[in-house]
Design a protein around this motif. Sequence first.
Motif, PDB file in Angstrom:
ATOM      1  N   VAL A 255     -12.791  -8.226  -0.918  1.00  0.00           N
ATOM      2  CA  VAL A 255     -14.035  -8.657  -0.302  1.00  0.00           C
ATOM      3  C   VAL A 255     -13.864  -8.550   1.207  1.00  0.00           C
ATOM      4  N   ALA A 256     -14.635  -7.656   1.808  1.00  0.00           N
ATOM      5  CA  ALA A 256     -14.513  -7.409   3.247  1.00  0.00           C
ATOM      6  C   ALA A 256     -15.185  -8.527   4.036  1.00  0.00           C
ATOM      7  N   THR A 257     -14.524  -8.964   5.072  1.00  0.00           N
ATOM      8  CA  THR A 257     -15.082  -9.953   5.991  1.00  0.00           C
ATOM      9  C   THR A 257     -14.926  -9.434   7.414  1.00  0.00           C
ATOM     10  N   THR A 258     -15.612 -10.067   8.333  1.00  0.00           N
ATOM     11  CA  THR A 258     -15.561  -9.647   9.729  1.00  0.00           C
ATOM     12  C   THR A 258     -14.125  -9.685  10.244  1.00  0.00           C
ATOM     13  N   GLY A 259     -13.742  -8.615  10.894  1.00  0.00           N
ATOM     14  CA  GLY A 259     -12.412  -8.541  11.482  1.00  0.00           C
ATOM     15  C   GLY A 259     -11.396  -7.815  10.635  1.00  0.00           C
ATOM     16  N   LEU A 260     -11.740  -7.528   9.371  1.00  0.00           N
ATOM     17  CA  LEU A 260     -10.830  -6.779   8.514  1.00  0.00           C
ATOM     18  C   LEU A 260     -11.089  -5.287   8.661  1.00  0.00           C
ATOM     19  N   SER A 261     -10.051  -4.524   8.943  1.00  0.00           N
ATOM     20  CA  SER A 261     -10.150  -3.076   9.085  1.00  0.00           C
ATOM     21  C   SER A 261      -9.567  -2.403   7.856  1.00  0.00           C
ATOM     22  N   SER A 262     -10.372  -1.590   7.190  1.00  0.00           N
ATOM     23  CA  SER A 262      -9.879  -0.917   5.983  1.00  0.00           C
ATOM     24  C   SER A 262      -8.729   0.024   6.307  1.00  0.00           C
ATOM     25  N   SER A 263      -8.777   0.685   7.445  1.00  0.00           N
ATOM     26  CA  SER A 263      -7.684   1.593   7.806  1.00  0.00           C
ATOM     27  C   SER A 263      -6.405   0.819   8.082  1.00  0.00           C
ATOM     28  N   ALA A 264      -6.527  -0.336   8.746  1.00  0.00           N
ATOM     29  CA  ALA A 264      -5.339  -1.146   9.023  1.00  0.00           C
ATOM     30  C   ALA A 264      -4.762  -1.707   7.733  1.00  0.00           C
ATOM     31  N   LEU A 265      -5.621  -2.129   6.814  1.00  0.00           N
ATOM     32  CA  LEU A 265      -5.146  -2.640   5.532  1.00  0.00           C
ATOM     33  C   LEU A 265      -4.479  -1.532   4.729  1.00  0.00           C
ATOM     34  N   GLY A 266      -5.065  -0.335   4.766  1.00  0.00           N
ATOM     35  CA  GLY A 266      -4.457   0.796   4.066  1.00  0.00           C
ATOM     36  C   GLY A 266      -3.074   1.104   4.605  1.00  0.00           C
ATOM     37  N   ALA A 267      -2.926   1.036   5.925  1.00  0.00           N
ATOM     38  CA  ALA A 267      -1.616   1.279   6.529  1.00  0.00           C
ATOM     39  C   ALA A 267      -0.616   0.192   6.135  1.00  0.00           C
ATOM     40  N   ALA A 268      -1.090  -1.051   6.037  1.00  0.00           N
ATOM     41  CA  ALA A 268      -0.211  -2.152   5.639  1.00  0.00           C
ATOM     42  C   ALA A 268       0.254  -1.984   4.199  1.00  0.00           C
ATOM     43  N   ILE A 269      -0.660  -1.539   3.333  1.00  0.00           N
ATOM     44  CA  ILE A 269      -0.290  -1.302   1.935  1.00  0.00           C
ATOM     45  C   ILE A 269       0.748  -0.191   1.849  1.00  0.00           C
ATOM     46  N   ALA A 270       0.510   0.914   2.542  1.00  0.00           N
ATOM     47  CA  ALA A 270       1.447   2.037   2.518  1.00  0.00           C
ATOM     48  C   ALA A 270       2.815   1.623   3.046  1.00  0.00           C
ATOM     49  N   GLU A 271       2.824   0.831   4.102  1.00  0.00           N
ATOM     50  CA  GLU A 271       4.098   0.369   4.663  1.00  0.00           C
ATOM     51  C   GLU A 271       4.853  -0.504   3.658  1.00  0.00           C
ATOM     52  N   THR A 272       4.129  -1.393   2.987  1.00  0.00           N
ATOM     53  CA  THR A 272       4.758  -2.270   2.003  1.00  0.00           C
ATOM     54  C   THR A 272       5.361  -1.468   0.857  1.00  0.00           C
ATOM     55  N   LEU A 273       4.604  -0.506   0.341  1.00  0.00           N
ATOM     56  CA  LEU A 273       5.088   0.292  -0.782  1.00  0.00           C
ATOM     57  C   LEU A 273       6.240   1.201  -0.366  1.00  0.00           C
ATOM     58  N   ASP A 274       6.137   1.808   0.804  1.00  0.00           N
ATOM     59  CA  ASP A 274       7.228   2.671   1.273  1.00  0.00           C
ATOM     60  C   ASP A 274       8.524   1.890   1.410  1.00  0.00           C
ATOM     61  N   HIS A 275       8.421   0.649   1.875  1.00  0.00           N
ATOM     62  CA  HIS A 275       9.602  -0.192   2.046  1.00  0.00           C
ATOM     63  C   HIS A 275      10.253  -0.481   0.693  1.00  0.00           C
ATOM     64  N   ILE A 276       9.444  -0.824  -0.307  1.00  0.00           N
ATOM     65  CA  ILE A 276       9.978  -1.125  -1.642  1.00  0.00           C
ATOM     66  C   ILE A 276      10.608   0.118  -2.257  1.00  0.00           C
ATOM     67  N   ILE A 277       9.949   1.257  -2.123  1.00  0.00           N
ATOM     68  CA  ILE A 277      10.473   2.503  -2.681  1.00  0.00           C
ATOM     69  C   ILE A 277      11.800   2.880  -2.024  1.00  0.00           C
ATOM     70  N   SER A 278      11.906   2.669  -0.716  1.00  0.00           N
ATOM     71  CA  SER A 278      13.141   3.023  -0.016  1.00  0.00           C
ATOM     72  C   SER A 278      14.316   2.169  -0.481  1.00  0.00           C
ATOM     73  N   GLU A 279      14.036   1.009  -1.040  1.00  0.00           N
ATOM     74  CA  GLU A 279      15.095   0.140  -1.535  1.00  0.00           C
ATOM     75  C   GLU A 279      15.395   0.372  -3.012  1.00  0.00           C
ATOM     76  N   MET A 280      14.351   0.526  -3.853  1.00  0.00           N
ATOM     77  CA  MET A 280      14.544   0.380  -5.292  1.00  0.00           C
ATOM     78  C   MET A 280      14.156   1.573  -6.141  1.00  0.00           C
ATOM     79  N   SER A 281      13.897   2.726  -5.553  1.00  0.00           N
ATOM     80  CA  SER A 281      13.563   3.908  -6.337  1.00  0.00           C
ATOM     81  C   SER A 281      14.814   4.734  -6.604  1.00  0.00           C
ATOM     82  N   GLN A 282      15.232   4.789  -7.877  1.00  0.00           N
ATOM     83  CA  GLN A 282      16.373   5.638  -8.221  1.00  0.00           C
ATOM     84  C   GLN A 282      16.014   7.111  -8.190  1.00  0.00           C
TER      85      GLN A 282
END
Length: 284
Positions: free
Chosen positions: A10-37
């Motif tokens: 649910v989008a609210t004032t001040g939330l940027s979809s591009s910034a959230l997308g970058a945060a998601i990608a950063e989170t997933l990349d971090h997990i993959i760099s640790e735990m992907s065989q």
Amino acid sequence: MGTFWSVRYVATTGLSSSALGAAIAETLDHIISEMSQWRADSLISAFNRAPQGTELRLPPDFRTVLDVALDVARRSDGAFDPTLGRLVDIAGFGPAAPEDGSASFPEAVQCAGWKRLPYAGGRIVQPGGLALDLSGVAKGHAVDAVADRLAQDGVAHMLVEIGGELVGRGVRPDGQPWWVDLEAPPGIAVPPLRIALHGMAVATSGNYRRGNHMLDPATGSPIVNGVRSVSILHDRAAYADAWATALTVLGPEAGLRLAEREGLAARIIADQEHLSAALREMLE
């Protein structure tokens, strides 16, 4: 992780979809760099290659996932086991081709076993030949981690999915909870089941997408117990993910007993011929 992700929020004032997308990608990349065989440069791959006696201090995400994995391993009496990496490769479901496996099947069975892994104070030690495979829990953790990151960034209402594992928090814009339909294996007639994910997660384990890829830790071989899929509701997707695997390995009757003992909300779909007469009578 070889799958897709999606986020509805649910989008609210001040939330940027591009910034959230970058945060998601950063989170997933971090997990993959640790735990992907599947990545030779990941932390888990380095540990799996390490010589006997090598000690590794675990970063927070890795430690969280291993804590869940070993907790479910203990509570399921090893039906969930995060140390089957070499057996997964030999069976043809891992990053290494079966013929490239560094160990024969008997050696791989001997090297596996969650009780062989020294773990204390946030450190693990390579006991020799042991290969971690966290694919039965890391994806669920990734769902939790993405939801937690979005919450930190101000998102209160969201539905996060990674490859069929979901977390719902808050409500939809119309005030309804996040409704999701549980998938059933093709060719099996089961009543539809719609659930409300309001501060809850759901994960499903099954052998109907990639063939019989689930290994029994007790034998090292693919399971043959008639279970087609298991779905688990839990407040954390990592636990839902791991418990779904454990119940799939145990089979319909032992899995049902464990779910009752642990207070798990579970849906188990199994072939009828694998059910005992007593269980069929009870279900009817």
